[in-house]
Design a protein around this motif. Sequence first.
Motif, PDB file in Angstrom:
ATOM      1  N   THR A  91       0.837  -1.202   0.000  1.00  0.00           N
ATOM      2  CA  THR A  91       0.000   0.000   0.000  1.00  0.00           C
ATOM      3  C   THR A  91       0.869   1.250   0.000  1.00  0.00           C
ATOM      4  OG1 THR A  91      -1.679  -1.208   1.226  1.00  0.00           O
ATOM      5  CG2 THR A  91      -1.912   1.164   1.159  1.00  0.00           C
ATOM      6  N   ALA A  92       1.963   1.239   0.756  1.00  0.00           N
ATOM      7  CA  ALA A  92       2.880   2.379   0.794  1.00  0.00           C
ATOM      8  C   ALA A  92       3.478   2.613  -0.594  1.00  0.00           C
ATOM      9  CB  ALA A  92       3.981   2.140   1.817  1.00  0.00           C
ATOM     10  N   GLN A  93       3.862   1.520  -1.270  1.00  0.00           N
ATOM     11  CA  GLN A  93       4.419   1.654  -2.617  1.00  0.00           C
ATOM     12  C   GLN A  93       3.368   2.191  -3.586  1.00  0.00           C
ATOM     13  OE1 GLN A  93       5.753  -2.352  -3.233  1.00  0.00           O
ATOM     14  NE2 GLN A  93       7.804  -1.939  -2.417  1.00  0.00           N
ATOM     15  N   ARG A  94       2.126   1.724  -3.447  1.00  0.00           N
ATOM     16  CA  ARG A  94       1.045   2.191  -4.312  1.00  0.00           C
ATOM     17  C   ARG A  94       0.782   3.681  -4.091  1.00  0.00           C
ATOM     18  NH1 ARG A  94      -3.362  -0.674  -2.613  1.00  0.00           N
ATOM     19  NH2 ARG A  94      -2.223  -2.591  -2.937  1.00  0.00           N
ATOM     20  N   LEU A  95       0.816   4.116  -2.828  1.00  0.00           N
ATOM     21  CA  LEU A  95       0.637   5.535  -2.505  1.00  0.00           C
ATOM     22  C   LEU A  95       1.673   6.382  -3.232  1.00  0.00           C
ATOM     23  CD1 LEU A  95      -0.012   6.144   1.313  1.00  0.00           C
ATOM     24  CD2 LEU A  95      -1.190   7.196  -0.589  1.00  0.00           C
ATOM     25  N   VAL A  96       2.927   5.981  -3.122  1.00  0.00           N
ATOM     26  CA  VAL A  96       4.007   6.730  -3.753  1.00  0.00           C
ATOM     27  C   VAL A  96       3.860   6.684  -5.271  1.00  0.00           C
ATOM     28  CG1 VAL A  96       6.504   6.784  -4.161  1.00  0.00           C
ATOM     29  CG2 VAL A  96       5.618   6.463  -1.838  1.00  0.00           C
ATOM     30  N   LEU A  97       3.614   5.508  -5.805  1.00  0.00           N
ATOM     31  CA  LEU A  97       3.503   5.332  -7.256  1.00  0.00           C
ATOM     32  C   LEU A  97       2.392   6.192  -7.854  1.00  0.00           C
ATOM     33  CD1 LEU A  97       4.526   3.656  -9.712  1.00  0.00           C
ATOM     34  CD2 LEU A  97       2.652   2.077  -9.233  1.00  0.00           C
ATOM     35  N   GLU A  98       1.215   6.201  -7.204  1.00  0.00           N
ATOM     36  CA  GLU A  98       0.061   6.898  -7.762  1.00  0.00           C
ATOM     37  C   GLU A  98       0.018   8.400  -7.453  1.00  0.00           C
ATOM     38  OE1 GLU A  98      -3.737   4.953  -7.350  1.00  0.00           O
ATOM     39  OE2 GLU A  98      -2.803   2.965  -7.418  1.00  0.00           O
ATOM     40  N   LEU A  99       0.623   8.812  -6.330  1.00  0.00           N
ATOM     41  CA  LEU A  99       0.494  10.229  -5.934  1.00  0.00           C
ATOM     42  C   LEU A  99       1.758  11.058  -6.099  1.00  0.00           C
ATOM     43  CD1 LEU A  99      -1.690  10.004  -2.707  1.00  0.00           C
ATOM     44  CD2 LEU A  99      -2.408  10.461  -5.042  1.00  0.00           C
ATOM     45  N   GLN A 100       2.910  10.421  -6.200  1.00  0.00           N
ATOM     46  CA  GLN A 100       4.168  11.169  -6.243  1.00  0.00           C
ATOM     47  C   GLN A 100       4.193  12.185  -7.387  1.00  0.00           C
ATOM     48  OE1 GLN A 100       7.797   8.924  -7.068  1.00  0.00           O
ATOM     49  NE2 GLN A 100       8.810  10.037  -5.403  1.00  0.00           N
ATOM     50  N   ASP A 101       3.852  11.756  -8.591  1.00  0.00           N
ATOM     51  CA  ASP A 101       3.882  12.662  -9.736  1.00  0.00           C
ATOM     52  C   ASP A 101       2.844  13.775  -9.601  1.00  0.00           C
ATOM     53  OD1 ASP A 101       5.974  11.334 -10.892  1.00  0.00           O
ATOM     54  OD2 ASP A 101       4.718  10.115 -12.215  1.00  0.00           O
ATOM     55  N   LYS A 102       1.648  13.435  -9.113  1.00  0.00           N
ATOM     56  CA  LYS A 102       0.600  14.452  -8.932  1.00  0.00           C
ATOM     57  C   LYS A 102       1.071  15.537  -7.966  1.00  0.00           C
ATOM     58  CE  LYS A 102      -3.489  11.530  -9.537  1.00  0.00           C
ATOM     59  NZ  LYS A 102      -4.655  10.971  -8.858  1.00  0.00           N
ATOM     60  N   LEU A 103       1.642  15.101  -6.842  1.00  0.00           N
ATOM     61  CA  LEU A 103       2.073  16.070  -5.829  1.00  0.00           C
ATOM     62  C   LEU A 103       3.282  16.876  -6.300  1.00  0.00           C
ATOM     63  CD1 LEU A 103       1.578  13.994  -2.555  1.00  0.00           C
ATOM     64  CD2 LEU A 103       0.011  15.582  -3.655  1.00  0.00           C
ATOM     65  N   LYS A 104       4.194  16.236  -7.044  1.00  0.00           N
ATOM     66  CA  LYS A 104       5.344  16.968  -7.584  1.00  0.00           C
ATOM     67  C   LYS A 104       4.881  18.005  -8.599  1.00  0.00           C
ATOM     68  CE  LYS A 104       9.147  13.674  -7.196  1.00  0.00           C
ATOM     69  NZ  LYS A 104      10.022  12.750  -7.952  1.00  0.00           N
ATOM     70  N   LYS A 105       3.936  17.602  -9.456  1.00  0.00           N
ATOM     71  CA  LYS A 105       3.450  18.482 -10.511  1.00  0.00           C
ATOM     72  C   LYS A 105       2.785  19.730  -9.923  1.00  0.00           C
ATOM     73  CE  LYS A 105      -0.163  17.363 -13.151  1.00  0.00           C
ATOM     74  NZ  LYS A 105      -0.980  16.726 -14.186  1.00  0.00           N
TER      75      LYS A 105
END
Length: 194
Positions: free
Chosen positions: A119-133
């Motif tokens: 779940t932690a990996q999924r959180l990073v995978l799905e939200l990292q780019d959105k939050l960086k953008k």
Amino acid sequence: MYAYIDGRLTFKNPAYVVVEAGGIGYHINISLNTYSALGDAERCKLYTWLHVKEDAHTLYGFADEGERRLFLHLISVSGIGPNTGRMILSSITPIEIQTAIVKADLPLIQRIKGLGAKTAQRLVLELQDKLKKEGADSLISMPQHNTVKDEALSALVMLGFAKQTAEKTIDQILKVTEGSLSVEQLIKQALKTL
């Protein structure tokens, strides 16, 4: 359905509050972050999100719009429901959550009760780019006084454009027009350019 509820705080505990507005008492589930933000206030304004299921309609409340937006990002990830989202917001501060996701700090994310490695990996995978953008702390810090540029930029980011690209485009348009455009005109010009 409900953007926020503003009223008299009639009951408060770390899991939920009851806010009376217009003669109706709303049972609103909150995070520990929101509980701390409420302090000893007699009146409060909570930004809300309504979760509708077959057997229940549940209100979730947040101290500010930024926390609600972060919550909505969290529950958009597969395997994270509203209660897990609330648990995440209760375990560490919203700023720490956002930073952990952007920096892929999996050990910190896994320390939150109910979140395993996958779940932690999924959180990073799905939200990292959105939050960086959206840029650092964009979900947490909300501008108090919006300028035409700020409102146009916010709208373009919500439409899915990268913050840096949209900002450059807006700056170019404002130079040419010398800042004489309304928010709507600025957005239309930017959409033609982007």
